[in-house]
Design an enzyme around this catalytic site. Structure first.
Site, PDB file in Angstrom:
ATOM      1  N   GLY A   1       0.881  -1.527  -0.044  1.00  0.00           N
ATOM      2  CA  GLY A   1      -0.068  -0.456  -0.173  1.00  0.00           C
ATOM      3  C   GLY A   1       0.779   0.956  -0.276  1.00  0.00           C
TER       4      GLY A   1
ATOM      5  CE1 TYR B   1      25.055   0.689  -5.962  1.00  0.00           C
ATOM      6  CE2 TYR B   1      23.710   2.879  -5.817  1.00  0.00           C
ATOM      7  CZ  TYR B   1      24.079   1.496  -6.222  1.00  0.00           C
ATOM      8  OH  TYR B   1      22.815   0.873  -7.678  1.00  0.00           O
TER       9      TYR B   1
HETATM   10  P1  NAP Z   1      21.633   4.684 -16.026  1.00  0.00           P
HETATM   11  O1  NAP Z   1      21.097   5.378 -15.210  1.00  0.00           O
HETATM   12  O2  NAP Z   1      20.816   3.968 -17.513  1.00  0.00           O
HETATM   13  O3  NAP Z   1      22.943   5.570 -17.097  1.00  0.00           O
HETATM   14  C1  NAP Z   1      23.482   6.181 -16.159  1.00  0.00           C
HETATM   15  C2  NAP Z   1      24.612   6.913 -17.312  1.00  0.00           C
HETATM   16  O4  NAP Z   1      24.118   7.353 -18.355  1.00  0.00           O
HETATM   17  C3  NAP Z   1      25.761   7.708 -16.329  1.00  0.00           C
HETATM   18  O5  NAP Z   1      26.915   7.377 -17.273  1.00  0.00           O
HETATM   19  C4  NAP Z   1      25.137   8.780 -16.743  1.00  0.00           C
HETATM   20  O6  NAP Z   1      26.751   9.596 -16.995  1.00  0.00           O
HETATM   21  C5  NAP Z   1      24.508   9.242 -18.111  1.00  0.00           C
HETATM   22  N1  NAP Z   1      23.752  10.075 -18.276  1.00  0.00           N
HETATM   23  C6  NAP Z   1      22.430   9.930 -17.778  1.00  0.00           C
HETATM   24  N2  NAP Z   1      21.692  10.934 -18.134  1.00  0.00           N
HETATM   25  C7  NAP Z   1      21.559  10.861 -19.413  1.00  0.00           C
HETATM   26  C8  NAP Z   1      21.702  11.300 -20.312  1.00  0.00           C
HETATM   27  N3  NAP Z   1      19.905  11.816 -20.697  1.00  0.00           N
HETATM   28  N4  NAP Z   1      21.822  11.092 -21.585  1.00  0.00           N
HETATM   29  C9  NAP Z   1      22.916  10.657 -22.183  1.00  0.00           C
HETATM   30  N5  NAP Z   1      23.836  10.195 -20.989  1.00  0.00           N
HETATM   31  C10 NAP Z   1      22.599  10.133 -20.072  1.00  0.00           C
HETATM   32  O7  NAP Z   1      22.241   2.905 -15.273  1.00  0.00           O
HETATM   33  P2  NAP Z   1      22.734   3.228 -13.934  1.00  0.00           P
HETATM   34  O8  NAP Z   1      23.522   4.092 -13.139  1.00  0.00           O
HETATM   35  O9  NAP Z   1      23.987   1.948 -14.098  1.00  0.00           O
HETATM   36  O10 NAP Z   1      21.723   3.082 -13.192  1.00  0.00           O
HETATM   37  C11 NAP Z   1      21.007   3.853 -12.068  1.00  0.00           C
HETATM   38  C12 NAP Z   1      20.985   3.630 -11.491  1.00  0.00           C
HETATM   39  O11 NAP Z   1      20.665   2.176 -10.846  1.00  0.00           O
HETATM   40  C13 NAP Z   1      22.355   3.850 -10.333  1.00  0.00           C
HETATM   41  O12 NAP Z   1      23.050   4.805 -10.430  1.00  0.00           O
HETATM   42  C14 NAP Z   1      21.722   2.861  -8.708  1.00  0.00           C
HETATM   43  O13 NAP Z   1      20.891   3.800  -8.096  1.00  0.00           O
HETATM   44  C15 NAP Z   1      21.099   2.005  -9.225  1.00  0.00           C
HETATM   45  N6  NAP Z   1      21.564   0.506 -10.095  1.00  0.00           N
HETATM   46  C16 NAP Z   1      21.374  -0.631  -9.653  1.00  0.00           C
HETATM   47  C17 NAP Z   1      22.306  -1.880  -9.514  1.00  0.00           C
HETATM   48  C18 NAP Z   1      21.841  -2.738  -8.881  1.00  0.00           C
HETATM   49  O14 NAP Z   1      22.608  -3.773  -8.796  1.00  0.00           O
HETATM   50  N7  NAP Z   1      21.002  -3.287  -8.152  1.00  0.00           N
HETATM   51  C19 NAP Z   1      23.242  -1.376 -10.411  1.00  0.00           C
HETATM   52  C20 NAP Z   1      23.452  -0.580 -11.371  1.00  0.00           C
HETATM   53  C21 NAP Z   1      22.361   0.569 -11.092  1.00  0.00           C
HETATM   54  P3  NAP Z   1      26.444  11.392 -16.332  1.00  0.00           P
HETATM   55  O15 NAP Z   1      26.139  10.927 -14.767  1.00  0.00           O
HETATM   56  O16 NAP Z   1      27.725  12.263 -16.986  1.00  0.00           O
HETATM   57  O17 NAP Z   1      25.551  12.475 -16.920  1.00  0.00           O
END
Ligand code: NAP
Length: 292
Positions: free
Chosen positions: A11, A50
């Site tokens: 919820g 992190y």
């Molecule tokens: P994402 O959000 O898909 O992509 C992030 C990447 O894209 C960064 O290199 C960022 O660089 C760039 N970016 C962001 N916005 C953009 C845009 N509008 N245009 C072009 N490039 C862009 O990947 P992610 O960080 O792996 O995943 C997101 C979140 O998921 C993480 O931060 C974390 O909180 C979580 N996560 C969890 C796990 C898990 O195992 N549970 C694993 C991975 C991630 P800049 O910062 O330089 O903009």
């Protein structure tokens, strides 16, 4: 413009779109969180592993919003699995974040070599939920099989399973298992970050289907991908430390995709993960300690 929320299986209402901070350097994290909250985000996803929970907490305090209005999500690292260890891990996270209660606490990974410890950690999350220290509990990177094993030995169905999911890796089997149990699918790497920073040949931002839809709606490919997540009813947590991208990633509530357009994005699935197999993690190799 309405900020969509999803209702979890207990919820609790959660803003569907949040900002993630994986790989956000500590010195960049506070500013990113402040930028996000001032841009309208009300959901931040971090993790003990992190190493930036304290900076997230600082951002929560510095932004022009009440703590009660922000959905704070964090994850317990595998080194802190086991019942007592997990309770202590929660205390470490709340202390760093500077909050009394966490909105959503996840187990970050399964630990296949010590699944008993994974279960014991989840039981600690159940205790924290019963005690009102967290508002919802869940998991991350659990396969359909692992979900079954966890649920066979525990009482509270996870509210969320956070998994890698984006147009190039759409995870139909894992989504189906989550749906079957009433578990919300939350998508990490929602704009295929795991592809870009791990050097996959696919460049999500030049994919013609996404570029053309972006041109149609005056949006970027990143915004089209985020809208696709919302059309599916997922939660998505894109990460950026760049102010203009943080704002861009939140500007996705003033257009919709048709079901045919959603299907054309679904068809981009390659079945190829952008990251390591979650089941390959071991305490020996990945169990770095989480500081007090
Ligand atoms: P994402 O959000 O898909 O992509 C992030 C990447 O894209 C960064 O290199 C960022 O660089 C760039 N970016 C962001 N916005 C953009 C845009 N509008 N245009 C072009 N490039 C862009 O990947 P992610 O960080 O792996 O995943 C997101 C979140 O998921 C993480 O931060 C974390 O909180 C979580 N996560 C969890 C796990 C898990 O195992 N549970 C694993 C991975 C991630 P800049 O910062 O330089 O903009």
């Amino acid at each position: 413009m309405t900020y969509p929320h999803v209702i979890l299986n207990n919820g609790v209402s959660m803003p569907a779109l949040g900002m993630g901070v994986y790989q956000s350097k500590p010195e960049e994290t506070t500013t990113a969180v402040v930028t996000a909250l001032n841009a309208g985000y009300r959901h931040i996803d971090t993790a003990a592993a992190y190493f930036n929970e304290a900076e997230v907490g600082e951002g929560l305090r510095r932004a022009d919003v009440d703590r009660a209005d922000v959905f704070v999500e964090t994850k317990l690292w595998i080194r802190d699995y086991g019942y007592d260890e997990a309770l202590h891990g929660f205390e470490k996270s709340t202390r760093k974040l500077g909050v009394d209660q966490i909105d959503l606490l996840l187990l970050h990974q399964p630990l296949p070599t010590h699944f008993d410890k994974t279960i014991a950690a989840y039981k600690a999350l159940e205790t924290l939920l019963a005690d009102g220290r967290v508002r919802a509990i869940g998991v991350s990177n659990l396969s359909p099989d692992e979900l079954d094993r966890l649920m066979a030995d525990t009482s509270v169905v996870p509210a969320v399973n956070q998994i890698q999911l984006h147009p190039f890796y759409t995870q139909p089997k894992w989504r189906a298992a989550n749906d079957k149990h009433g578990i919300l699918t939350q998508c990490w790497s929602p704009i295929a970050g795991a592809y870009t920073y791990n050097g996959n040949a696919t460049n999500p931002f030049t994919e013609p289907v996404l570029v053309e839809l972006g041109a149609k709606y005056s949006k970027t490919p990143a915004q089209v991908m985020l809208r696709w997540h919302l059309e599916h009813g997922f939660s998505a947590i894109p990460k950026s430390v760049k102010p203009e991208r943080i704002v861009e990633n939140f500007d996705v509530f003033d257009f919709t995709l048709t079901s045919d357009e959603v299907a054309s994005i679904d068809a981009l699935d390659t079945g190829v993960s952008g990251s390591i197999d979650p089941d390959s993690l071991t305490l020996e190799q990945h169990g770095m300690p989480i500081p007090e």
